[in-house]
Each structure stands twice: as structure tokens, then as C-alpha cells.
Write an enzyme that holds these catalytic residues in place. Structure first.
Site, short mmCIF file in Angstrom:
data_model
loop_
_atom_site.label_atom_id
_atom_site.label_comp_id
_atom_site.label_asym_id
_atom_site.label_seq_id
_atom_site.Cartn_x
_atom_site.Cartn_y
_atom_site.Cartn_z
N ASN A 7 9.20 44.81 39.34
CA ASN A 7 10.60 45.02 40.31
C ASN A 7 8.72 45.04 41.51
O ASN A 7 9.24 44.31 42.13
CB ASN A 7 10.53 46.44 40.25
N ARG A 38 16.69 36.29 37.10
CA ARG A 38 16.82 37.74 37.14
C ARG A 38 18.00 38.07 36.52
O ARG A 38 18.98 38.15 37.69
CB ARG A 38 16.58 38.56 38.12
N GLU A 78 9.99 48.13 33.74
CA GLU A 78 11.36 47.38 34.71
C GLU A 78 10.55 48.01 35.96
O GLU A 78 10.89 46.79 37.35
CB GLU A 78 12.66 48.99 34.69
#
Lengths: 116, 137
Positions: free
Chosen positions: B49, B104, B45
Site C-alpha cells: 500500500n 489491483r 499488504e
């Protein structure tokens, strides 16, 4: 290839067997293939068999939410089955269980759709 | 104390490399499968990002990933020098995404918060973003 996908079309349902890892990279390629088949065979429902899926993150969840939104306009559904503990944790955390149908195994998923 | 760090191009194919590297680094701790998987997810994650938001997949840019084991605490640090996050409070809200058109989910920070014991996000527009996750094992 980090994600291996096996696809079977049965009536207007697409059965998808996932093997490997679903992240931003593998999801992008998979999405294009999925969209092509959904259009070509006028697919209404999707069944994701996650028995051999080793990993999923929020990118993979994003794909599932987007397909749910796409199919619901035609009263279609997204069914997910064979969740292991790790995958189930993310599915619960993401709230995906509220919009998708969760079944224990592929047989139950097919039975639910009446294509057994 | 044991630590590692790697730097890699801001390409999405490196996300699996990043979480795999941390996963290998932690292997001899014999962690529970669930905890090991949560740490892999944290790396995935945070690195996603940086690559997708921070650098918008600019392959000339680099992401720095550090992992440290100290006692029963694993610390993951992901640093980019990308666009930065305008409003961290907003970004951390469930389902918030500036890139909905890219499908997303907006769940990245939600998962980070759920899977670690302490999450620190510092960011400055045009300077970059640093994410630090601490997890007890």
C-alpha cells in the site's frame, strides 16, 4: 527470482506451475509473460497448480481475478488446484472460489477440462 | 519487549524483503505456521500500500517498517510520507481500488482486517499514511 513459473500448453489450455511467492513485484513480470502466451496460443482456459506456491497476497489475487475477467468473454475458465492451508485461506477470503474452479490436484483439473 | 525497525526505498522488490525481515525477526517465537504466514501477509499488504499508493513507486522515497513483540502481542507499523488516502472508510471497503487499471484487487485492507486483531489507519492528504496492525499470537 522470487517466483518461478513453468508453463505447458495443451490444446487451448495453459497449465501453470507456480513455485515461490506471488506479490506485487513478482506478479508484474509474470503477468506480461502470461498475456503474451494467452494471445499467441489463443488460450481459453488457465490451470494454476499452486502446490509449490509458498505465499500469495492481494496483488496475486488481483492477477487471478483479472485473468478470469479476460477469459470469461470467450467462455474460458480459471482452474486452481493443489491449495495449501495458507493459500486456501486467502482464496476463500477474497471470494475467488466463487468465480474460479477449485480442484484438489492437477489430475482432477485436467479431467474437468477433458485433457487428461 | 523486543523490537526492530527498517527503512527501505519505495520499490516493489522490497516487499519480499520487508515481509522476510519480519518473518526472520519472529522466528524464535516458534509461532504456528498459519499465524506466521498471516503476519507475513499483513506486512506485505501494508508495505505494498505504501509503495504502490503512497509513493507510486518513487524510489527516492522511503518506507518505515517497525515490528514489536510484547507479551503475546505482535505490532506491525508501516509509515509513509506519501500522497495519503482521501477517504479511509471507502478505501477499507472490499474490492475498492483507485488502481483497477493496474489489476489491483482492492482486497488489501480486507485482508489486513481479517488477519489482525486490531487495525488502525491514519492518513492525511499530502502528508502520508500510517498503518498499525496488532495481532495476538
Amino acid at each position: 527470482m522470487s517466483l518461478n513459473v513453468k508453463l505447458v500448453v495443451k490444446k487451448r489450455t495453459l497449465l501453470i506451475r507456480l513455485r515461490g511467492e506471488m506479490d506485487q513485484h513478482s506478479t508484474e513480470n509474470f503477468k506480461l509473460r502470461l498475456l503474451e502466451i494467452i494471445e499467441k496460443y489463443k488460450i481459453k482456459n488457465l490451470v494454476f497448480d499452486m502446490k509449490d506456491l509458498a505465499f500469495i497476497d492481494s496483488s496475486g489475487i488481483g492477477l487471478l481475478i483479472a485473468r478470469y475477467n479476460q477469459l470469461k468473454t470467450d467462455d474460458g475458465e480459471v482452474i486452481i488446484c493443489e491449495l495449501n492451508d495458507n493459500i486456501e485461506r486467502i482464496i476463500m477470503l477474497s471470494g475467488l472460489y466463487k468465480i474460479c474452479v477449485i480442484k484438489e490436484n492437477l489430475k482432477a483439473a485436467k479431467g474437468y477440462l477433458g485433457i487428461a | 519487549m523486543n523490537k526492530m525497525e527498517i527503512k527501505f526505498s519505495a520499490l516493489t522488490q522490497n516487499i519480499i524483503f520487508a515481509r522476510g525481515s519480519v518473518s526472520s525477526f519472529l522466528l524464535n517465537l516458534d509461532l504456528q505456521v498459519g499465524i506466521h504466514n498471516e503476519i507475513k501477509t499483513l506486512v506485505s499488504e501494508a508495505v505494498t500500500n505504501s509503495i504502490v499508493h503512497g509513493y507510486e513507486e518513487d524510489e527516492t522515497k522511503e518506507v518505515l517498517l517497525k515490528c514489536q513483540i510484547e507479551g503475546n502481542l505482535v505490532t506491525i507499523k508501516v509509515v509513509d510520507e506519501g500522497v495519503g488516502i482521501d477517504n479511509i472508510e471507502e478505501a477499507r471497503k472490499p474490492l475498492f481500488s483507485t488502481k483497477k487499471e493496474l489489476e489491483r484487487s482492492g482486497l488489501g485492507f480486507t485482508i489486513l482486517e481479517a488477519f489482525c486483531d486490531e487495525l488502525t489507519v491514519t492518513s492525511e492528504l499530502g502528508v502520508g499514511t500510517t498503518v498499525i496492525c496488532k495481532k495476538k499470537i
